[in-house]
Design an enzyme around this catalytic site. Structure first.
Site, mmCIF file in Angstrom:
data_model
loop_
_atom_site.group_PDB
_atom_site.id
_atom_site.type_symbol
_atom_site.label_atom_id
_atom_site.label_comp_id
_atom_site.label_asym_id
_atom_site.label_seq_id
_atom_site.Cartn_x
_atom_site.Cartn_y
_atom_site.Cartn_z
ATOM 1 N N LYS A 223 0.818 -1.223 0.000
ATOM 2 C CA LYS A 223 0.000 0.000 0.000
ATOM 3 C C LYS A 223 0.846 1.266 0.000
ATOM 4 O O LYS A 223 2.035 1.253 0.276
ATOM 5 C CB LYS A 223 -0.987 -0.035 1.166
ATOM 6 C CG LYS A 223 -2.189 -0.919 0.799
ATOM 7 C CD LYS A 223 -3.371 -0.780 1.689
ATOM 8 C CE LYS A 223 -4.512 -1.646 1.106
ATOM 9 N NZ LYS A 223 -5.477 -2.032 2.111
ATOM 10 N N ARG A 258 -3.959 -10.155 4.213
ATOM 11 C CA ARG A 258 -4.362 -10.059 2.802
ATOM 12 C C ARG A 258 -3.167 -9.509 2.035
ATOM 13 O O ARG A 258 -2.788 -8.361 2.208
ATOM 14 C CB ARG A 258 -5.581 -9.129 2.708
ATOM 15 C CG ARG A 258 -6.169 -9.023 1.317
ATOM 16 C CD ARG A 258 -7.375 -8.089 1.333
ATOM 17 N NE ARG A 258 -7.944 -7.965 0.009
ATOM 18 C CZ ARG A 258 -7.468 -7.169 -0.935
ATOM 19 N NH1 ARG A 258 -6.437 -6.403 -0.709
ATOM 20 N NH2 ARG A 258 -8.048 -7.136 -2.124
HETATM 21 N N1 HH2 Z 1 -7.607 -3.464 0.675
HETATM 22 C C1 HH2 Z 1 -7.967 -3.398 -0.626
HETATM 23 C C2 HH2 Z 1 -9.068 -4.115 -1.092
HETATM 24 N N2 HH2 Z 1 -9.775 -4.913 -0.268
HETATM 25 N N3 HH2 Z 1 -10.118 -5.832 1.880
HETATM 26 C C3 HH2 Z 1 -9.781 -5.924 3.174
HETATM 27 N N4 HH2 Z 1 -10.485 -6.726 4.004
HETATM 28 N N5 HH2 Z 1 -8.728 -5.219 3.694
HETATM 29 C C4 HH2 Z 1 -7.975 -4.386 2.914
HETATM 30 O O1 HH2 Z 1 -7.049 -3.749 3.447
HETATM 31 C C5 HH2 Z 1 -8.315 -4.267 1.528
HETATM 32 C C6 HH2 Z 1 -9.424 -5.015 1.045
HETATM 33 C C7 HH2 Z 1 -7.186 -2.542 -1.560
HETATM 34 O O2 HH2 Z 1 -6.131 -3.247 -2.110
HETATM 35 P P1 HH2 Z 1 -6.133 -3.995 -3.542
HETATM 36 O O3 HH2 Z 1 -7.186 -5.023 -3.664
HETATM 37 O O4 HH2 Z 1 -4.762 -4.510 -3.762
HETATM 38 O O5 HH2 Z 1 -6.376 -2.851 -4.585
HETATM 39 P P2 HH2 Z 1 -7.683 -2.369 -5.316
HETATM 40 O O6 HH2 Z 1 -8.696 -1.977 -4.297
HETATM 41 O O7 HH2 Z 1 -7.196 -1.218 -6.134
HETATM 42 O O8 HH2 Z 1 -8.216 -3.505 -6.144
#
Ligand code: HH2
Length: 281
Positions: A223, A258
């Protein structure tokens, strides 16, 4: 052996680390957007994460990165249709990352066992009743505002106390909708309406979230705050910082992680858990 749903939901009591590999089938996720949109690539990545020791694969068809636009249920389902049934055949738990009950319903019918709802049931009043009927596990995440605007000047007086109080309210709301507390997981939502200082305070204060009595899930992987702290501008260069955040969270009681980099995280947590064992657990 990969964790069962019960193992995952009791991981805070048994002190078992559960690694949740991220699989975004989106054109615009901040780290892997567009990379796994095609079914063969997405499935190959899921297989690689399972082989690397993932307990859970978290499948998302909508980016929630700061500034992102919402994606409707039909489009999310279309992105997942050829991928989710294949991922569900792997020896892992499948979690569906969505705030829409129609998408979660599709996911559960195709074999997902966990709903990862970054709105903690606030986007769709149908989410908690669906999860209750399906006996799904549910991740309740804290988010201040919504993805489109959440990074515009976030403010807290006491971020740990405010996030804890929010999660306590959402646990109560889920229970009121018929979801037993035993199926719920909490998550501070790093980066969701938070500056670096807020993310750090939450990681440092995770013990207070763990005191809610439910497993704590943490998503620090790659992040932006890790980039801000280290100067690693490219998310793909943020693995060392991501591991440090993961181990700090583990040391403060989080048990579900995650992550994008499954093999490295599994290895780091194995060593950390072995050290804890040597000290007597
Ligand atoms: N962070 C993201 C998405 N979903 N779910 C949980 N439970 N906790 C988190 O910290 C979290 C999440 C954001 O990260 P990412 O999926 O890599 O990116 P994007 O939202 O751009 O798909």
């Amino acid at each position: 052996m990969s964790a069962t749903l019960d193992d995952t939901l009791q991981s805070h009591r048994t002190h078992r680390a559960v690694v949740m590999g991220i699989l975004n089938v989106t054109p615009d996720s901040f780290s892997d957007g567009g990379v796994f949109l095609s079914p063969p690539q997405a499935i190959a990545n899921a297989e690689a994460m399972a082989a690397a020791g993932a307990d859970v694969i978290d499948l998302g068809a909508e980016s929630t990165r700061p500034g992102s636009d919402r994606v409707g249920a039909d489009e999310q389902i279309a992105r997942l249709r050829d991928i989710l049934p294949q991922v569900a055949k792997l020896p892992v738990l499948v979690s569906i990352d969505t705030t829409l009950a129609a998408v979660a319903d599709f996911g559960l019918q195709e074999g997902a066992r966990i709903i990862n709802d970054v709105s903690a049931g606030r986007d769709d009043p149908g989410m908690f009743p669906l999860a209750a009927r399906a006996k799904a596990g549910v991740v309740l995440m804290h988010m201040a505002g919504e993805p489109k605007t959440m990074q515009v000047d976030p403010h807290y007086d006491d971020v740990v106390a405010e996030v804890r109080a929010f999660l306590a309210r959402r646990l109560a709301a889920a229970e009121a909708a018929g979801l037993p507390r035993e199926r719920l997981i909490v998550d501070p939502g790093l980066g969701f309406g938070k500056r670096t200082e807020h993310n750090l305070a939450l990681l440092a204060g995770l013990g207070e979230l763990a005191s809610l009595g439910r497993p704590v899930c943490v998503g620090a992987s790659r992040k932006r705050f890790i980039g801000e702290l280290t100067g690693a501008a490219d998310p793909a260069d943020r693995l060392p910082g991501s591991l440090a955040a993961c181990l700090a969270a583990w040391g403060r009681g989080a048990t579900i992680f995650r992550v994008h980099d499954v093999a490295a995280t599994v290895q780091a947590l194995k060593v950390a858990a072995a050290i804890d064992q040597a000290r007597g657990g």
